[in-house]
Design a protein around this motif. Structure first.
Motif, short mmCIF file in Angstrom:
data_model
loop_
_atom_site.label_atom_id
_atom_site.label_comp_id
_atom_site.label_asym_id
_atom_site.label_seq_id
_atom_site.Cartn_x
_atom_site.Cartn_y
_atom_site.Cartn_z
N TYR A 170 0.81 -1.22 0.00
CA TYR A 170 0.00 0.00 0.00
C TYR A 170 0.85 1.28 0.00
CZ TYR A 170 -4.64 2.06 0.83
OH TYR A 170 -5.83 2.71 0.71
N ILE A 171 2.01 1.22 0.65
CA ILE A 171 2.82 2.44 0.80
C ILE A 171 3.29 2.96 -0.55
CG2 ILE A 171 5.00 3.34 1.73
CD1 ILE A 171 4.56 1.56 4.17
N LYS A 172 3.73 2.07 -1.40
CA LYS A 172 4.20 2.51 -2.72
C LYS A 172 3.06 3.12 -3.53
CE LYS A 172 8.17 -0.60 -3.10
NZ LYS A 172 8.84 -1.65 -3.88
N LYS A 173 1.84 2.57 -3.36
CA LYS A 173 0.69 3.15 -4.06
C LYS A 173 0.40 4.56 -3.55
CE LYS A 173 -1.51 -1.40 -4.61
NZ LYS A 173 -2.67 -2.26 -4.21
N LEU A 174 0.54 4.77 -2.21
CA LEU A 174 0.32 6.10 -1.64
C LEU A 174 1.35 7.11 -2.16
CD1 LEU A 174 -0.44 5.16 2.08
CD2 LEU A 174 -2.04 6.24 0.49
N LEU A 175 2.59 6.66 -2.27
CA LEU A 175 3.64 7.57 -2.74
C LEU A 175 3.45 7.91 -4.22
CD1 LEU A 175 6.72 6.08 -0.86
CD2 LEU A 175 5.34 8.07 -0.24
N HIS A 176 2.86 6.99 -4.98
CA HIS A 176 2.53 7.30 -6.37
C HIS A 176 1.46 8.40 -6.42
CE1 HIS A 176 1.74 6.85 -10.63
NE2 HIS A 176 0.43 6.65 -10.36
N ILE A 218 12.30 6.91 -0.08
CA ILE A 218 12.53 7.82 1.04
C ILE A 218 12.32 9.29 0.67
CG2 ILE A 218 15.04 7.96 0.69
CD1 ILE A 218 15.22 8.01 3.82
N MET A 219 12.71 9.71 -0.54
CA MET A 219 12.57 11.13 -0.89
C MET A 219 11.09 11.50 -1.06
SD MET A 219 15.56 12.10 -0.54
CE MET A 219 15.31 13.81 -0.93
N ASP A 220 10.26 10.56 -1.52
CA ASP A 220 8.82 10.83 -1.60
C ASP A 220 8.21 10.90 -0.21
OD1 ASP A 220 8.65 11.08 -4.35
OD2 ASP A 220 8.26 8.94 -4.67
N VAL A 221 8.71 10.08 0.71
CA VAL A 221 8.24 10.16 2.11
C VAL A 221 8.58 11.54 2.68
CG1 VAL A 221 8.63 9.28 4.46
CG2 VAL A 221 8.36 7.67 2.55
N VAL A 222 9.80 12.00 2.45
CA VAL A 222 10.20 13.34 2.90
C VAL A 222 9.31 14.40 2.25
CG1 VAL A 222 12.06 15.06 2.86
CG2 VAL A 222 12.59 12.67 3.38
N GLY A 223 9.00 14.20 0.95
CA GLY A 223 8.13 15.14 0.25
C GLY A 223 6.75 15.23 0.89
N CYS A 224 6.15 14.09 1.24
CA CYS A 224 4.84 14.11 1.90
C CYS A 224 4.90 14.89 3.20
CB CYS A 224 4.38 12.68 2.19
SG CYS A 224 3.94 11.72 0.73
N LEU A 225 6.01 14.76 3.94
CA LEU A 225 6.13 15.40 5.25
C LEU A 225 6.42 16.91 5.12
CD1 LEU A 225 8.15 12.62 7.11
CD2 LEU A 225 5.72 13.17 7.36
N GLU A 226 6.60 17.40 3.91
CA GLU A 226 6.77 18.84 3.72
C GLU A 226 5.45 19.60 3.83
OE1 GLU A 226 10.63 18.78 0.64
OE2 GLU A 226 8.62 19.31 -0.08
N TYR A 227 4.34 18.88 3.58
CA TYR A 227 3.03 19.56 3.46
C TYR A 227 2.22 19.48 4.76
CZ TYR A 227 4.06 19.87 -1.50
OH TYR A 227 4.64 20.18 -2.72
N ASP A 228 2.80 20.01 5.80
CA ASP A 228 2.11 20.09 7.09
C ASP A 228 0.96 21.09 6.98
OD1 ASP A 228 1.28 20.45 9.70
OD2 ASP A 228 3.29 20.60 10.54
N PRO A 229 -0.29 20.67 7.26
CA PRO A 229 -1.43 21.59 7.12
C PRO A 229 -1.34 22.82 8.02
CG PRO A 229 -2.18 19.32 7.36
CD PRO A 229 -0.71 19.32 7.64
N SER A 230 -0.57 22.73 9.10
CA SER A 230 -0.48 23.86 10.02
C SER A 230 0.47 24.95 9.52
CB SER A 230 0.01 23.38 11.40
OG SER A 230 1.32 22.84 11.31
N LEU A 231 1.18 24.70 8.42
CA LEU A 231 2.13 25.67 7.89
C LEU A 231 1.52 26.41 6.70
CD1 LEU A 231 5.41 23.51 7.93
CD2 LEU A 231 4.62 25.15 9.67
N ALA A 232 1.83 27.70 6.61
CA ALA A 232 1.31 28.50 5.48
C ALA A 232 1.96 28.08 4.18
CB ALA A 232 1.55 29.98 5.75
N GLN A 233 3.26 27.77 4.24
CA GLN A 233 4.00 27.34 3.06
C GLN A 233 4.70 26.02 3.37
OE1 GLN A 233 4.12 28.77 0.04
NE2 GLN A 233 2.73 30.42 0.68
N PRO A 234 4.78 25.13 2.37
CA PRO A 234 5.47 23.86 2.61
C PRO A 234 6.97 24.07 2.83
CG PRO A 234 4.90 24.09 0.29
CD PRO A 234 4.24 25.22 1.00
#
Length: 793
Positions: A170-176, A218-234
């Motif tokens: 499932y994880i690879k599908k989410l990263l896609h 791993i770089m896509d995982v890091v990418g997902c973690l850039e988009y914190d909803p509490s931040l105005a900008q990623p």
């Protein structure tokens, strides 16, 4: 058997019918004598403590669920569950349980459940079938995020979700989907993916981490973690990891697996330390497996590097090569610093082998070279490496420097290099000097010499240190308390003592550090430091600092004297009274006036100690020479108490004398007085030709007494502009002029305000004090009462 196969979480069911996580550990089965049977043992992963000890009861119903769970009840209201990281480990323990109960391992329940147990199991929703995951589509992201968030409060549901994610890829599908959302600039979807990936990390499952932290993901995982909803900008974490952070190979690494492991560890550490928010008290256990993942990666890296001796040999060769440029050397030292830091993750036996490998390759000679370099960053990293070595094995460092002393000059000995770095620290707060002083104290501490196999290490090393290193350590102290040229330097009998007291703050801090180390020596080295103090008249020089405008430095000088007096050693007591060394202390007390501060309290405590311990020779000296100046101090009863003790002893001696027939009394008195005079003459003879009369062989003088390292002299010259007021004369104000007059044979004094100490006239109380020999001192077997060190320069 690998660690991961037997890795389990232990759960207990609480009163609210919720499963509590009792910790993560490794399970085994063995016979326990106390329980009289085969038992399940779980030891904590963090510290090896026992998390669970449960006898496998032949009549207990054990259940195997979902290939990785074993659940059972030990009492009516005490239910247990083991959640295995891998199916293989669960199968192995299940076979042991079935073997004890005589069951076929293919069964899922080892005993027939009674009705109440069946009802109880039905009450546990966590044991329901596997979680059904929504299809991995853009319009399902919110539903997936809600699901992942909802299971975090239930340990069993977390386990089931992790298993479902693993089984369906499932994880690879989410990263896609993440790549799709970024291309479409679908902000809402990216926010949901942040929650999903963060929640999956909190599932704390090593098998999922293996997928998420692979090179592919791993770089896509890091990418997902850039988009914190509490931040105005990623955030821009990927940009930092790919463009800003540069991997430097100090020596080319040919092993691709090792290089990949280093990259992975750095990135995962970045995720833990930088990207993920600090977990709350309720979430602190959610990332324990992530910490373990990093830990085991570091162990693997150190082991792989350590096994490659060709790689390490090349690093050492370049580190010590004079042709290596400064930037390259800096990289090499920083590599070793990180290498040693990683080594702290090793088990004690493996860490021992690691440091022995470094010692064999020549880490200490290499450090000796780089610690003396001008580059501040290189010196700082070298100091950190040295601290790892000292912490690991002080004896190894001591053995190296003693062997080195047979082949090298004092100036280039490793310990002297360390001392000079401490002296020349340019940091205004002396941060590096404080660290180095702590390392020196560890090296000269007899307590960590006692446990070594070599029983002579203590005497050999202390002899080495006092002969080859002590003059370097005390150089700044002697230089900053030197008398003016042309005057007699620290010899009893001198009538002048116009000394310099440093007022520069940085110099004062340095002298305070040195005094702290010397005070440690007084407490732990006994006759070695005693001989040094006597030969250098060190206490007189230290007490010059009582005039410093920096109270902390004056207190350090006073503490040094207090430790000496605290030994209650008559060698020291005679030295203090003959040198009139209470004068600067009493002047400081009277100069302080009526201020109730730390200096006042410390001086009062010194005299109170003398009174309580009834140190007769010091009491007599203080009362006879300084009481007139001190009797006006009435806010404490210390000085009146000293006078009372003095008078009581005088009366006792008079009564004792009167009880002896007159002819014997006169003979005895003359013999005692003459013996005392001979003893004093041997102790304080100023003839420089009688150096051989010391308690132990005197410190070898490879330099002049007040000579100090060129590096320190250069350092002091660079500080002249900022320390112009640091060399002012320290002529203490006379505040004790009312003291009783001195006799003609007084000892040296830095002020004419207080009377110099006098040799007691025949018939006085001091002449009758019976000074004991020091034969009880466990450190002074070599001391002979007839061979006492003179006080010389």
């Amino acid at each position: 058997m690998s660690d991961t196969r037997r890795r389990v979480k232990v759960y207990t069911l609480n009163e609210d019918r919720q499963w509590d996580d009792r910790g993560t550990g490794h399970v085994s089965s063995s016979y326990v004598e106390r329980l009289k049977g085969m038992s399940l043992l779980v030891r904590a992963e963090s510290d090896g403590s026992l998390l669970l000890e449960s006898k496998i009861n032949p009549n207990t119903a054990y259940q195997k669920q979902q290939d990785t769970l074993i659940v059972w009840s030990e009492a009516e209201n005490y239910d247990l569950a083991l959640s295995f990281q891998e199916k293989a480990g669960c199968d192995e323990i299940w076979e042991k349980i079935c073997q004890v109960q005589g069951k076929d391992p293919s069964v899922e329940v080892t005993q027939d459940l009674i009705e109440s147990e069946e009802e109880h199991i039905e009450e546990m929703p966590e044991t329901s079938p596997l979680i059904d995951l929504p299809t991995c589509e853009l319009n399902k992201l919110e539903e997936i995020a809600d699901l992942v968030t909802s299971v975090l409060s239930s340990p069993i549901r977390r386990e089931k979700l992790a298993l479902a994610l693993e089984n369906e890829g499932y994880i690879k599908k989410l990263l896609h989907l993440f790549q799709v959302c970024e291309n479409l600039e679908n902000t809402e979807g990216l926010h949901h993916l942040y929650e999903i990936i963060r929640g999956i990390l909190f599932l704390n499952k090593a098998t999922l981490f293996e997928v998420m932290f692979s090179d592919e993901c791993i770089m896509d995982v890091v990418g997902c973690l850039e988009y914190d909803p509490s931040l105005a900008q990623p955030k821009r974490h990927r940009e930092f990891l790919t463009k800003t952070a540069k991997f430097k190979e100090v020596i080319p690494i040919t092993d691709s697996e090792l290089r990949q492991k280093i990259h992975q560890t750095y990135r995962v550490q970045y995720i833990q330390d930088i990207i993920l928010p600090t977990p709350s008290v309720f979430e602190e256990n959610f990332l324990s497996t992530l910490t373990s993942f990093i830990f085991f990666n570091k162990v693997e890296i150190v082991s792989m590097l350590q096994e490659d001796e060709k790689f390490l040999s090349e690093v050492f060769a370049q580190l010590t090569d004079e042709a290596t440029d400064d930037d390259k050397r800096c990289e090499l030292v920083n590599f070793f610093k990180e290498f040693c830091a990683f080594s702290q993750t090793l088990q004690p036996q493996n860490r021992d082998a690691f440091f022995k490998t470094l010692a064999k390759l020549g880490i200490l000679p290499a450090l000796e070279i780089v610690m003396g370099m001008d580059d501040l960053q290189v010196r700082s990293a070298a100091t950190d490496i040295f601290s790892y070595l000292v912490e690991f094995s002080p004896s190894m460092v001591r053995e190296f420097v003693m062997q080195e002393a047979q082949q090298s000059d004092d100036d280039i000995l490793l310990i002297n290099v360390v001392i000079e770095q401490m002296i020349c620290d340019t940091d205004p707060e002396l941060g590096g000097a404080v660290q180095l002083m702590g390392l020196l104290r560890t090296l000269i501490d007899p307590e960590n010499m006692l446990a070594t196999a070599n029983k002579t290490e203590k005497s050999e090393f202390l002899n080495f240190f006092y002969n080859h290193c002590m003059h370097v350590l005390t150089a700044p102290l002697l230089a900053n308390t030197a008398q003016e040229k042309g005057e007699k330097d620290a010899v009893v009998g001198s009538t002048k003592s116009n000394t310099i007291c440093p007022d520069n703050y940085q110099t004062a801090q340095l002298l305070a550090l040195i005094l702290e180390l010397l005070t440690f020596c007084v407490e732990h080295h006994t006759y070695h430091i005693k001989n040094y103090i006597m030969n250098k008249d060190l206490l007189r020089r230290v007490l010059v600092l009582m005039n410093s405008k920096h109270t902390f430095l004056a207190l350090c000088a006073l503490r040094f004297m207090r430790r000496i007096i605290g030994l209650k050693d008559e060698f020291y007591n005679r030295y203090i009274t003959k040198g009139n060394l209470f004068e600067p202390v009493i002047n400081a007390l009277l100069d302080n006036g009526t201020r109730y501060n730390l200096l006042n309290s410390a001086v009062i405590e010194l005299f109170e100690f003398i009174r309580v311990e009834d140190i007769k020779s010091l009491i007599a000296h203080i009362v006879e020479n300084f009481y007139n100046a001190l009797e006006s101090i009435e806010y404490v009863q210390t000085f009146k108490g000293l006078k009372t003790k003095y008078e009581q002893e005088k009366d006792r001696q008079t009564q004792k004398l009167n009880s002896v027939p007159s002819i014997l009394r006169s003979n005895r008195f003359r013999r005692d007085a003459r013996a005392l005079e001979e003893d004093e003459e041997m102790w304080f003879n100023e003839d420089e030709e009688e150096e051989g009369e010391a308690v132990v062989p005197p410190v070898e003088k490879s330099k002049q007494e007040d000579d100090f390292p060129d590096s320190y002299e250069k350092f002091m010259e660079t500080k002249k502009a900022s320390a112009a007021n640091g060399a002012n004369g320290a002529n203490s104000k006379s505040v004790a002029a009312q003291t009783s007059p001195a006799s003609s044979n007084g000892s040296s004094s830095k002020s004419t305000a207080l009377a110099p100490a006098v040799t007691a006239p025949k018939g006085s109380l001091v002449g009758l004090v019976d000074y004991p020999d020091d034969e009880d001192d466990d450190e002074e077997e070599e001391t002979s009462p007839r061979k006492r060190p003179r006080l010389g320069s």
